[in-house]
Design a protein around this motif. Structure first.
Motif, PDB file in Angstrom:
ATOM      1  N   TYR A 179       0.813  -1.212   0.000  1.00 42.79           N
ATOM      2  CA  TYR A 179       0.000   0.000   0.000  1.00 42.79           C
ATOM      3  C   TYR A 179       0.854   1.272   0.000  1.00 42.79           C
ATOM      4  O   TYR A 179       0.392   2.334   0.407  1.00 42.79           O
ATOM      5  N   LEU A 182       1.126   4.025   2.959  1.00 42.33           N
ATOM      6  CA  LEU A 182       0.202   3.800   4.063  1.00 42.33           C
ATOM      7  C   LEU A 182       0.990   3.421   5.313  1.00 42.33           C
ATOM      8  O   LEU A 182       1.647   2.380   5.354  1.00 42.33           O
ATOM      9  N   ALA A 265      -5.772   4.629   6.434  1.00 35.97           N
ATOM     10  CA  ALA A 265      -5.930   5.167   5.080  1.00 35.97           C
ATOM     11  C   ALA A 265      -6.873   6.362   5.078  1.00 35.97           C
ATOM     12  O   ALA A 265      -6.605   7.395   4.439  1.00 35.97           O
ATOM     13  N   ASP A 310       7.062   6.507   1.331  1.00 32.89           N
ATOM     14  CA  ASP A 310       6.840   5.175   0.762  1.00 32.89           C
ATOM     15  C   ASP A 310       8.079   4.322   1.023  1.00 32.89           C
ATOM     16  O   ASP A 310       9.131   4.545   0.430  1.00 32.89           O
ATOM     17  N   TRP A 692      -7.404   3.199  -2.852  1.00 30.81           N
ATOM     18  CA  TRP A 692      -6.325   3.869  -2.122  1.00 30.81           C
ATOM     19  C   TRP A 692      -5.225   4.370  -3.048  1.00 30.81           C
ATOM     20  O   TRP A 692      -4.682   5.457  -2.866  1.00 30.81           O
ATOM     21  N   THR A 693      -4.877   3.584  -4.056  1.00 31.35           N
ATOM     22  CA  THR A 693      -3.780   3.984  -4.946  1.00 31.35           C
ATOM     23  C   THR A 693      -4.152   5.171  -5.827  1.00 31.35           C
ATOM     24  O   THR A 693      -3.286   5.719  -6.503  1.00 31.35           O
ATOM     25  N   TYR A 698      -1.885   8.966  -1.491  1.00 30.66           N
ATOM     26  CA  TYR A 698      -0.995   7.955  -2.050  1.00 30.66           C
ATOM     27  C   TYR A 698      -0.188   8.520  -3.209  1.00 30.66           C
ATOM     28  O   TYR A 698       0.997   8.225  -3.366  1.00 30.66           O
TER      29      TYR A 698
END
Length: 705
Positions: A179, A182, A265, A310, A692-693, A698
């Motif tokens: 993810y 996240l 998230a 990330d 989410w992406t 993100y």
């Protein structure tokens, strides 16, 4: 019977008769000939065998003679997987084959160039680029030259081992975070063992990846596992010709966190959207943090640190693409535990408890708030010029009356008489002003600071993450132009206990500033523990992220029984009477429910009751003055489930940014858990959002290169 006795007599007669010498000599000569013949035949057979070995089987045996060396080829363990509270995978290992350059033995520069020229075409790169890779990361004992290599590339390296010293094929794993950003700072990332930290990892293979930050670092001992070995027969030229056997690796344990991936998230997306939509504060908000805790266990439900990070950048080889972003944004910090700032009026509930316990305030106390008072010659104003009139303790928390708390702090430090017309003074019995500072002033400011520390402020919380920082206490130093200097609470209390004094050069104005949260700095995690302790009426729990540990074959979703489950730890208890807790609770409930409350509009329409406290502190960002937006709360009011703390330097008033974010985070959590007071039409599930992406939260870090 007679016949038997005759035979025995005959044998007896033969036994005593001497042998014939001639016959005896003849018999000896026969034996010698037999032995000689046997020896001759034996030597003849040996000579013939040697000839056969040399002539017929020579080549085969000479080859066999070389197969006397064995090599142990390491088999790396699979690192344990990390799951969220709902069993969703947050970090896992993907098996890969890598070609690595090791520095176990020294290699000359010329030799490296030669190896690079041989290997470069196989790896589809240039000799110079490969040479530079071999020279990179000088602190590492092993450098990866290629990942996810093909069978043909592996075969080439094995077959040409004698030409490629220090080059080896290793079965490895690539850590992946499905993810992206996240909970990036919470999870942390892995990296190579270096010359600087190699002593920390005794018994490790140099090629193993180890946790460098976050959960990956904190629980390295659980996640890592132990390597195995494949025993391979090799020729003297280094060519592998056979597998003798192996010792299987022991994979790392899987761990489950208290972290709720769905709530995490939603919280990250909410914060990102609020920053993006803020017209007046967007440029000022360079960092922000929010944390939600389970008040029954201390478990961290969500931990948000902006800017986002990330971890895949560190494991996929794309780190260099994001260097500028990382070096300029501060994204590598977990702002929940690593950074501290002024808490503003969020400290008022703790200071109210201190004043009630000291007896300088009672439930019936009323103080006239005309919008300002004098302390000596210094004028202290109410925020935004508010005038609240007569205010009691509950109202003082609800409307956040600074003047009430100025007086509270001054009375704790025995500075009396401050008003709109008088600057007040210390007791005549203290003698000199310096003696007052060294005695009554110190005792007063210690009473506030110590009570705040009792709640978990200004001290390490013990969260199971590395590199946690703790907040600081300050006083104004009149010898240095009334600038704030760090204040050593422990040294002060020790000196008071021993001598009755603690030499300092403070100012009574520090009593007023401390009472409203302008003489201390705390981390959001400390504020979260403080809010949780208020919710539990003084029971202070240790915050934690670890929930369960499983073997490498067990997962939260497989029905396996954990081999370890975290047990809630009590750090201490803040002592206060039930009536004191009730007073503070009523004041904090007024913050969210009373139209005069500072966070009334943030919680307007909430189907649950909440207790909160806003905080606003003046700070400087990018060379201009702005506000640190802070908010703490817990909900529901009477049977609390969650506590939240939000801090957004540059976000403006606590009510206009942080309180709104906290309300939305609580709504999302109660919707997810299908609480009966939440509309069914809004109920959600625990899955991390499928989109989410595509979320700005993100995508922003992904666009940072």
């Amino acid at each position: 019977m007679r016949k038997s006795r005759t035979k025995r007599a005959q044998r007896r007669d033969r036994a005593v008769t001497p042998p014939d010498p001639a016959k005896l000599a003849k018999r000896r000569r026969l034996r010698v000939h037999v032995v000689y013949s046997l020896v001759f035949l034996s030597f003849t057979s040996l000579i013939l065998r040697l000839g056969y070995v040399q002539v017929v089987k020579g080549a085969s045996f000479r080859s066999s003679e070389q197969l006397t060396q064995y090599a142990r080829v390491p088999i790396l363990p699979q690192r344990g997987w990390i799951y969220d509270a709902n069993g969703q995978v947050l970090a896992w290992d993907k098996p890969v084959l890598t070609i690595q350059f090791n520095r176990y033995t020294q290699m000359s520069d010329a030799e490296m160039h030669r190896v690079a020229s041989i290997l470069a075409p196989v790896l589809q790169t240039t000799p110079q680029a490969l040479y530079e890779s071999m020279q990179s990361n000088p602190g590492a004992l092993q450098v990866t030259l290629a990942r996810n290599v093909t069978e043909a590339q592996v075969a080439y390296v094995v077959e040409h081992q004698s030409e490629l010293p220090n080059i080896q094929v290793v079965q490895d794993y690539e850590r992946q975070y499905p993810y992206g950003d996240l909970a990036g700072q919470v999870l942390g990332y892995v990296g190579a063992i270096t010359a600087q930290n190699v002593s920390q990892y005794k018994g490790y293979l140099y090629s193993q990846q180890v946790g460098e930050t976050g959960i990956e670092y904190e629980y390295e001992h659980l996640l890592q596992g132990k390597p195995g070995y494949e025993l391979v027969t090799v020729t003297s030229s280094g060519t592998a010709v056979g597998n003798v056997g192996e010792i299987a690796p022991q994979n790392g344990d899987n761990i489950q966190l208290t972290l709720d991936g769905h709530e995490q998230a939603v919280a990250q997306e909410l914060l990102q959207n609020m920053i993006d939509s803020s017209q007046t504060n967007k440029q000022d908000i360079t960092d922000a943090a929010a944390v939600m805790l389970n008040v029954k266990t201390g478990g961290v439900i969500a931990m948000v640190s902006y800017p986002y990070l990330d971890p895949n950048w560190y494991t996929s080889g794309t780190y260099v693409d994001h260097v500028h972003y990382l070096e300029t944004s501060g994204a590598q910090l977990n702002n929940v535990i690593d950074t501290y700032n002024y808490p503003g009026s969020t400290v008022k509930p703790a200071n109210m408890i201190a004043a009630l316990k000291a007896g300088v305030v009672t439930p019936k106390t009323e103080i006239l708030d005309d919008g300002y008072i004098y302390i000596g010659t210094q004028r202290k104003n109410e925020d935004e010029g508010f005038v609240f009139g007569w205010v009691n303790p509950i109202e003082a928390i609800t409307v956040s009356s600074d003047v009430f708390f100025y007086e509270l702090g001054l009375h704790l430090g025995k500075w009396f008489g401050s008003s709109t017309t008088s600057g007040g003074s210390y007791p005549a019995s203290d003698g000199s002003y310096q003696n007052y500072l060294d005695t009554d002033f110190v005792k007063g400011i210690n009473a506030m600071f110590q009570e705040e520390e009792n709640f978990g402020l200004g001290t390490l919380t013990g969260i199971d993450l590395p590199f946690e920082e703790h907040g600081e206490f300050y006083i104004e130093d009149y010898q240095k132009g009334n600038i704030q200097v760090p204040y050593d609470l422990q040294a002060s209390e020790a000196s008071i206990a021993k001598t009755g004094k603690y030499v300092n050069y403070g100012s009574p104005a520090s009593l007023a500033d401390a009472a409203i949260g302008q003489s201390q700095m705390f981390t959001p995690m400390e504020l979260g523990v403080y809010a949780m302790t208020l919710a539990d009426e003084g029971l202070k729990l240790k915050p934690h992220l670890l929930e369960n540990v499983y073997t490498s074959n067990g997962t939260p979703n497989s029905g396996a029984k954990p081999i370890l489950t975290y047990k809630t730890q009590v750090l201490g208890r803040v002592s206060a009477t039930p009536s004191m807790w009730d007073l503070v609770k009523q004041g904090m409930y007024g913050v969210t429910s009373n139209p005069a409350g500072t966070a009334y509009y943030a919680f307007l329409g909430a189907p649950y009751q909440a207790a909160g406290k806003t905080g606003t502190a003046q700070i400087v960002i990018n060379g201009h003055r702005t506000d640190n937006s802070v908010f703490i709360c817990y909900a529901p009011l009477n049977h609390p489930l969650v506590a939240v703390a939000v801090m957004a330097p540059g976000g403006g008033y606590g009510a206009s940014f942080s309180a709104i974010l906290a309300r939305k985070m609580i709504d999302a959590y109660f919707d997810e858990h299908h609480e009966p007071w939440m509309p069914k039409s809004q109920w959600t599930n625990t899955a991390i959002p499928s989109n989410w992406t595509q979320s700005p939260a993100y995508l922003l870090p992904e666009q940072s290169h």
